[in-house]
Design an enzyme around this catalytic site. Sequence first.
Site, PDB file in Angstrom:
ATOM      1  N   ASP A   1     -66.417 -73.239  45.431  1.00  0.00           N
ATOM      2  CA  ASP A   1     -66.405 -74.499  46.189  1.00  0.00           C
ATOM      3  C   ASP A   1     -66.201 -74.139  47.658  1.00  0.00           C
ATOM      4  O   ASP A   1     -65.848 -73.003  47.989  1.00  0.00           O
ATOM      5  CB  ASP A   1     -65.262 -75.413  45.704  1.00  0.00           C
ATOM      6  CG  ASP A   1     -65.258 -76.757  46.444  1.00  0.00           C
ATOM      7  OD1 ASP A   1     -66.339 -77.295  46.713  1.00  0.00           O
ATOM      8  OD2 ASP A   1     -64.156 -77.265  46.764  1.00  0.00           O
TER       9      ASP A   1
ATOM     10  N   GLU B   1     -57.866 -81.379  52.139  1.00  0.00           N
ATOM     11  CA  GLU B   1     -57.655 -80.008  52.631  1.00  0.00           C
ATOM     12  C   GLU B   1     -56.390 -79.910  53.489  1.00  0.00           C
ATOM     13  O   GLU B   1     -55.763 -78.865  53.556  1.00  0.00           O
ATOM     14  CB  GLU B   1     -58.876 -79.534  53.431  1.00  0.00           C
ATOM     15  CG  GLU B   1     -60.066 -79.175  52.563  1.00  0.00           C
ATOM     16  CD  GLU B   1     -59.898 -77.873  51.768  1.00  0.00           C
ATOM     17  OE1 GLU B   1     -59.148 -76.983  52.207  1.00  0.00           O
ATOM     18  OE2 GLU B   1     -60.511 -77.775  50.693  1.00  0.00           O
TER      19      GLU B   1
ATOM     20  N   CYS C   1     -67.826 -85.653  44.865  1.00  0.00           N
ATOM     21  CA  CYS C   1     -67.331 -84.506  45.639  1.00  0.00           C
ATOM     22  C   CYS C   1     -66.110 -84.028  44.869  1.00  0.00           C
ATOM     23  O   CYS C   1     -65.249 -84.843  44.494  1.00  0.00           O
ATOM     24  CB  CYS C   1     -66.936 -84.934  47.047  1.00  0.00           C
ATOM     25  SG  CYS C   1     -66.050 -83.649  47.955  1.00  0.00           S
TER      26      CYS C   1
HETATM   27  N1  DGL Z   1     -66.086 -80.171  47.388  1.00  0.00           N
HETATM   28  C1  DGL Z   1     -67.367 -80.270  47.979  1.00  0.00           C
HETATM   29  C2  DGL Z   1     -68.307 -81.152  47.155  1.00  0.00           C
HETATM   30  O1  DGL Z   1     -68.084 -81.350  45.978  1.00  0.00           O
HETATM   31  C3  DGL Z   1     -67.560 -80.607  49.412  1.00  0.00           C
HETATM   32  C4  DGL Z   1     -66.573 -80.604  50.481  1.00  0.00           C
HETATM   33  C5  DGL Z   1     -67.162 -80.166  51.815  1.00  0.00           C
HETATM   34  O2  DGL Z   1     -67.735 -80.990  52.565  1.00  0.00           O
HETATM   35  O3  DGL Z   1     -67.067 -78.982  52.074  1.00  0.00           O
HETATM   36  O4  DGL Z   1     -69.308 -81.620  47.639  1.00  0.00           O
END
Ligand code: DGL
Length: 283
Positions: A10, A152, A184
Amino acid sequence: MTSQPIGFLDSGVGGLTVVKEALKQLPNESIVFLGDQARLPYGPRPTEEVAHFVQQIAGFLLDQHIKALVLACNTATAAALPILQAKLSIPVVGVIDSGSQTAVRVSTGQHIGVIATEGTIKSHAYQRAISNLSPNASIEGLACPEFVTVVEADKYHDEQTNQLVADQLRYFKTHPVDTLILGCTHFPLLADSIQAAMGPDVTLVDSGVETVSVIKQLLSEQHLLNTDSEAEQPKFYTTGDIDGFTAIGKDWLQVPDLDVTHVPVEHLKQYGDLASKETSYEA
Ligand code: DGL
């Protein structure tokens, strides 16, 4: 081969929502995870750049002898899943198909919402996947990049975060849905705030849960499930700050300790784009 780990990637801590499910559903499997926190967020980046980063990380994980790869990131899945599936000889799964399948299955009226990064929303990957499964479904997509930032920053328990989430999701008051895909992998950490904002009648879909069922099925079909030994302690890598990653990881996974190592981005860059049918890992 069967005792080799499963690789997860990720842009940051979001993929831990998928790892948490893997620890539940696949307790015998060893896990190696990389969060690319130094280059986060992926959401606003061009597709080609994300695809390039994801291939570098895949190269790194192949060097850790993984037997399967999970793109525990929707943005990475939208940008790079077909590329990786074409280039790698090990099973590779993303999160978008599984999330779409679950949403279509649980949605009572086929009014489905998707909240995700800008990259995922612009890719229309969910729209395509849902329309293929349920041609009459109505789909409402909304980019919520600030949600990634608060997760984050370890602010997902904060009171102000509830307000931010409620403000962003007000969109659905005029575009109602019965089911909302957390498109996400960072967003399940905000599930309580999101549910409160959407109300109790909207079903939230966490694609990570279904993704782990898919990888379990694939490994079983290919006789790759670990039946030989116990799982090793999960191994986590971040291109960012170890302390920040560890604090969120311990809280989210509810474990007393995490084995986290820093990997400099410069190291990942050595991997470049993958060659076709990469076989550099040792079987
Ligand atoms: N966790 C990521 C997703 O599922 C994205 C987060 C980011 O923008 O880096 O899309």
